[in-house]
Design an enzyme around this catalytic site. Structure first.
Site, PDB file in Angstrom:
ATOM      1  N   ILE A  16      14.452   5.851 -70.476  1.00  0.00           N
ATOM      2  CA  ILE A  16      15.672   5.777 -71.288  1.00  0.00           C
ATOM      3  C   ILE A  16      15.309   5.473 -72.738  1.00  0.00           C
ATOM      4  O   ILE A  16      15.888   6.041 -73.667  1.00  0.00           O
ATOM      5  CB  ILE A  16      16.639   4.723 -70.695  1.00  0.00           C
ATOM      6  CG1 ILE A  16      17.198   5.243 -69.353  1.00  0.00           C
ATOM      7  CG2 ILE A  16      17.768   4.418 -71.669  1.00  0.00           C
ATOM      8  CD1 ILE A  16      18.065   4.255 -68.599  1.00  0.00           C
ATOM      9  N   TYR A  66      19.886  -3.128 -54.682  1.00  0.00           N
ATOM     10  CA  TYR A  66      19.578  -3.570 -56.049  1.00  0.00           C
ATOM     11  C   TYR A  66      19.328  -5.089 -56.057  1.00  0.00           C
ATOM     12  O   TYR A  66      18.584  -5.608 -56.884  1.00  0.00           O
ATOM     13  CB  TYR A  66      20.700  -3.168 -57.010  1.00  0.00           C
ATOM     14  CG  TYR A  66      20.277  -3.109 -58.464  1.00  0.00           C
ATOM     15  CD1 TYR A  66      19.434  -2.100 -58.921  1.00  0.00           C
ATOM     16  CD2 TYR A  66      20.718  -4.062 -59.387  1.00  0.00           C
ATOM     17  CE1 TYR A  66      19.047  -2.036 -60.257  1.00  0.00           C
ATOM     18  CE2 TYR A  66      20.343  -4.002 -60.728  1.00  0.00           C
ATOM     19  CZ  TYR A  66      19.506  -2.991 -61.155  1.00  0.00           C
ATOM     20  OH  TYR A  66      19.125  -2.929 -62.480  1.00  0.00           O
ATOM     21  N   LYS A  74      20.663  -8.684 -64.092  1.00  0.00           N
ATOM     22  CA  LYS A  74      21.492  -7.915 -65.043  1.00  0.00           C
ATOM     23  C   LYS A  74      22.741  -8.709 -65.435  1.00  0.00           C
ATOM     24  O   LYS A  74      23.213  -8.606 -66.571  1.00  0.00           O
ATOM     25  CB  LYS A  74      21.868  -6.554 -64.471  1.00  0.00           C
ATOM     26  CG  LYS A  74      20.694  -5.568 -64.349  1.00  0.00           C
ATOM     27  CD  LYS A  74      20.014  -5.273 -65.663  1.00  0.00           C
ATOM     28  CE  LYS A  74      19.081  -4.070 -65.575  1.00  0.00           C
ATOM     29  NZ  LYS A  74      18.257  -3.920 -66.807  1.00  0.00           N
TER      30      LYS A  74
HETATM   31  P1  NAD Z   1      11.199   2.981 -67.185  1.00  0.00           P
HETATM   32  O1  NAD Z   1      10.302   2.652 -66.053  1.00  0.00           O
HETATM   33  O2  NAD Z   1      10.926   4.216 -67.941  1.00  0.00           O
HETATM   34  O3  NAD Z   1      11.273   1.753 -68.201  1.00  0.00           O
HETATM   35  C1  NAD Z   1      11.126   0.409 -67.794  1.00  0.00           C
HETATM   36  C2  NAD Z   1      10.248  -0.229 -68.837  1.00  0.00           C
HETATM   37  O4  NAD Z   1      10.068  -1.620 -68.555  1.00  0.00           O
HETATM   38  C3  NAD Z   1       8.835   0.392 -68.876  1.00  0.00           C
HETATM   39  O5  NAD Z   1       8.574   0.872 -70.155  1.00  0.00           O
HETATM   40  C4  NAD Z   1       7.929  -0.758 -68.531  1.00  0.00           C
HETATM   41  O6  NAD Z   1       6.693  -0.693 -69.230  1.00  0.00           O
HETATM   42  C5  NAD Z   1       8.774  -1.930 -68.986  1.00  0.00           C
HETATM   43  N1  NAD Z   1       8.324  -3.199 -68.416  1.00  0.00           N
HETATM   44  C6  NAD Z   1       8.354  -3.632 -67.122  1.00  0.00           C
HETATM   45  N2  NAD Z   1       7.769  -4.835 -67.025  1.00  0.00           N
HETATM   46  C7  NAD Z   1       7.362  -5.186 -68.278  1.00  0.00           C
HETATM   47  C8  NAD Z   1       6.691  -6.291 -68.830  1.00  0.00           C
HETATM   48  N3  NAD Z   1       6.282  -7.323 -68.071  1.00  0.00           N
HETATM   49  N4  NAD Z   1       6.437  -6.308 -70.158  1.00  0.00           N
HETATM   50  C9  NAD Z   1       6.815  -5.282 -70.954  1.00  0.00           C
HETATM   51  N5  NAD Z   1       7.464  -4.196 -70.485  1.00  0.00           N
HETATM   52  C10 NAD Z   1       7.727  -4.149 -69.163  1.00  0.00           C
HETATM   53  O7  NAD Z   1      12.683   3.002 -66.583  1.00  0.00           O
HETATM   54  P2  NAD Z   1      14.116   3.083 -67.282  1.00  0.00           P
HETATM   55  O8  NAD Z   1      15.008   3.552 -66.211  1.00  0.00           O
HETATM   56  O9  NAD Z   1      14.014   3.818 -68.549  1.00  0.00           O
HETATM   57  O10 NAD Z   1      14.464   1.555 -67.539  1.00  0.00           O
HETATM   58  C11 NAD Z   1      14.807   1.021 -68.800  1.00  0.00           C
HETATM   59  C12 NAD Z   1      15.969   0.038 -68.695  1.00  0.00           C
HETATM   60  O11 NAD Z   1      17.128   0.756 -68.283  1.00  0.00           O
HETATM   61  C13 NAD Z   1      15.767  -1.067 -67.663  1.00  0.00           C
HETATM   62  O12 NAD Z   1      16.316  -2.267 -68.167  1.00  0.00           O
HETATM   63  C14 NAD Z   1      16.599  -0.588 -66.502  1.00  0.00           C
HETATM   64  O13 NAD Z   1      17.025  -1.659 -65.707  1.00  0.00           O
HETATM   65  C15 NAD Z   1      17.748   0.045 -67.250  1.00  0.00           C
HETATM   66  N6  NAD Z   1      18.596   0.972 -66.470  1.00  0.00           N
HETATM   67  C16 NAD Z   1      18.016   2.013 -65.783  1.00  0.00           C
HETATM   68  C17 NAD Z   1      18.833   2.876 -65.066  1.00  0.00           C
HETATM   69  C18 NAD Z   1      18.239   4.011 -64.258  1.00  0.00           C
HETATM   70  O14 NAD Z   1      18.908   4.512 -63.345  1.00  0.00           O
HETATM   71  N7  NAD Z   1      17.030   4.481 -64.564  1.00  0.00           N
HETATM   72  C19 NAD Z   1      20.228   2.690 -65.055  1.00  0.00           C
HETATM   73  C20 NAD Z   1      20.770   1.635 -65.782  1.00  0.00           C
HETATM   74  C21 NAD Z   1      19.936   0.784 -66.486  1.00  0.00           C
HETATM   75  O1  0WE Z   2      17.369  -1.012 -63.274  1.00  0.00           O
HETATM   76  C1  0WE Z   2      17.002  -0.102 -62.540  1.00  0.00           C
HETATM   77  C2  0WE Z   2      15.594  -0.074 -61.990  1.00  0.00           C
HETATM   78  C3  0WE Z   2      14.994  -1.430 -61.995  1.00  0.00           C
HETATM   79  C4  0WE Z   2      13.668  -1.591 -61.313  1.00  0.00           C
HETATM   80  C5  0WE Z   2      12.950  -0.594 -60.671  1.00  0.00           C
HETATM   81  C6  0WE Z   2      11.735  -0.881 -60.077  1.00  0.00           C
HETATM   82  C7  0WE Z   2      10.926   0.138 -59.320  1.00  0.00           C
HETATM   83  C8  0WE Z   2       9.469  -0.203 -59.275  1.00  0.00           C
HETATM   84  C9  0WE Z   2      13.164  -2.859 -61.325  1.00  0.00           C
HETATM   85  N1  0WE Z   2      11.991  -3.166 -60.736  1.00  0.00           N
HETATM   86  C10 0WE Z   2      11.276  -2.197 -60.128  1.00  0.00           C
HETATM   87  N2  0WE Z   2      10.102  -2.561 -59.524  1.00  0.00           N
HETATM   88  C11 0WE Z   2       9.216  -1.649 -59.042  1.00  0.00           C
HETATM   89  O2  0WE Z   2       8.177  -2.026 -58.446  1.00  0.00           O
HETATM   90  N3  0WE Z   2      17.907   0.863 -62.190  1.00  0.00           N
HETATM   91  C12 0WE Z   2      19.284   0.704 -62.608  1.00  0.00           C
HETATM   92  C13 0WE Z   2      17.584   2.037 -61.342  1.00  0.00           C
HETATM   93  C14 0WE Z   2      17.895   1.652 -59.941  1.00  0.00           C
HETATM   94  O3  0WE Z   2      17.037   0.920 -59.210  1.00  0.00           O
HETATM   95  C15 0WE Z   2      17.634   0.677 -58.000  1.00  0.00           C
HETATM   96  C16 0WE Z   2      18.892   1.274 -57.963  1.00  0.00           C
HETATM   97  C17 0WE Z   2      19.067   1.896 -59.217  1.00  0.00           C
HETATM   98  C18 0WE Z   2      20.274   2.649 -59.678  1.00  0.00           C
HETATM   99  C19 0WE Z   2      17.164  -0.051 -56.913  1.00  0.00           C
HETATM  100  C20 0WE Z   2      17.935  -0.141 -55.772  1.00  0.00           C
HETATM  101  C21 0WE Z   2      19.182   0.437 -55.727  1.00  0.00           C
HETATM  102  C22 0WE Z   2      19.686   1.159 -56.827  1.00  0.00           C
END
Ligand code: NAD
Ligand code: 0WE
Length: 265
Positions: free
Chosen positions: A20, A159, A166
């Site tokens: 993102i 989740y 969150k």
């Molecule tokens: P992503 O894996 O691309 O990004 C997650 C980031 O967190 C990575 O860049 C990773 O390096 C970083 N991270 C994790 N542990 C860390 C640490 N100890 N120090 C520094 N960085 C760390 O996935 P994304 O989906 O782009 O997630 C970005 C944000 O969006 C997160 O907060 C996630 O919860 C939120 N989000 C994701 C979704 C989804 O469906 N993908 C939906 C809503 C919100």
């Molecule tokens: O915020 C997220 C993902 C967060 C996330 C994902 C991982 C995967 C790898 C946090 N920690 C980890 N740890 C790992 O080892 N989302 C909003 C995407 C997401 O994740 C889910 C969802 C959705 C949506 C997990 C369970 C159920 C729904």
């Protein structure tokens, strides 16, 4: 000229081109914003480097930052201070819980350690980064943005403890907004719908969740990182000068639905 011309942003949370945070960086660069990035560890450096290059940014503005380390957080702003006198925008796009926390029942999966790690990395890190960034953000029309998910408010299976983290993160947005408002800094969150990123890869049932969103959201589809990026650009620009402490949904409307009927029953 883009609507972010003259702005400088630090983006935390790029892990791949599907992140993102990468969608946010694209939109910021398109609107004329200069961007510095952090990367979690050396494994991710080349990916962040590529993005910075593709967007025509200064590839010297890349800093290692594991958000669990106060020393690394301090070093980011020390390094950035050598290149920039100040900056305007901080994007926090970081979330993590140990994988086993995100499967099975809530009571069954939750542990003291899983709670601590998920809250440290996913919620405390926003406050820690804001605190360390403040000296360099004061005096600008600053904006801080984080990424959240609707499971902060409503239960989503699996989740689990991330929902609690969150909820804490969204409350942090309000406390930061109240505290930093008088200094001219706005603080907001985007609550994104499910997007297939690295953080979503390997989560069991994720495909099912995307399929559900395609049936249950008013727009009958999922959202893209470009759409999240465009809303992020708006919220962090002066176009949103009256908006702070808010969580804005970018989820194709999914959160408004109280009940959804299967189309063929
Ligand atoms: P992503 O894996 O691309 O990004 C997650 C980031 O967190 C990575 O860049 C990773 O390096 C970083 N991270 C994790 N542990 C860390 C640490 N100890 N120090 C520094 N960085 C760390 O996935 P994304 O989906 O782009 O997630 C970005 C944000 O969006 C997160 O907060 C996630 O919860 C939120 N989000 C994701 C979704 C989804 O469906 N993908 C939906 C809503 C919100
Ligand atoms: O915020 C997220 C993902 C967060 C996330 C994902 C991982 C995967 C790898 C946090 N920690 C980890 N740890 C790992 O080892 N989302 C909003 C995407 C997401 O994740 C889910 C969802 C959705 C949506 C997990 C369970 C159920 C729904």
């Amino acid at each position: 000229m883009g609507f972010m011309a003259g702005k400088k942003a630090l983006i935390v949370g790029v892990a791949s081109e599907r992140s993102i945070a990468s969608g946010i960086a694209d939109a910021f660069a398109r609107e004329g914003c200069e961007i510095a990035f952090t990367y979690q560890n050396e494994k991710l450096l080349s990916r962040v480097q590529k993005l910075s290059e593709r967007l025509g940014q200064d590839t010297d503005l890349l800093f290692p930052c594991d958000v669990t380390s106060d020393d690394q957080i301090d070093a980011v702003f020390e390094g950035l201070g050598k290149k920039w006198d100040g900056f305007d925008i901080l994007v926090h796009s970081v979330g993590f819980a140990p994988r086993e926390q995100l499967a099975g029942g809530f009571v069954e999966s939750i542990t003291r350690e899983g709670f601590a790690i998920s809250h440290d990395i996913s919620a405390y890190s926003l406050a820690a980064l804001a605190k360390a960034a403040l000296p360099m953000m004061e005096g600008s029309n600053g904006a801080i943005l984080t990424l959240t998910y609707n499971a902060a408010l409503q239960v989503v299976p699996n989740y689990n403890v991330m929902g609690l983290a969150k909820a804490s993160l969204e409350s942090c947005v309000r406390f930061l907004a109240a505290d930093l408002g008088p200094k001219g800094i706005r603080v907001n969150a985007i609550s994104a719908g499910a997007v297939k990123t690295l953080a979503a890869a390997g989560i069991s049932g994720f495909r099912k969740m995307l399929n559900y969103a395609e049936k249950a959201s008013p727009l009958r589809r999922t959202v893209t990182i470009e759409e999240v990026g465009n809303t992020a650009a708006f919220l962090c620009s002066d176009l949103a000068s009256g908006v702070t402490g808010e969580t804005t949904f970018v989820d194709a409307g999914a959160n408004i639905m109280g009940m959804v009927f299967d189309e063929d029953s």
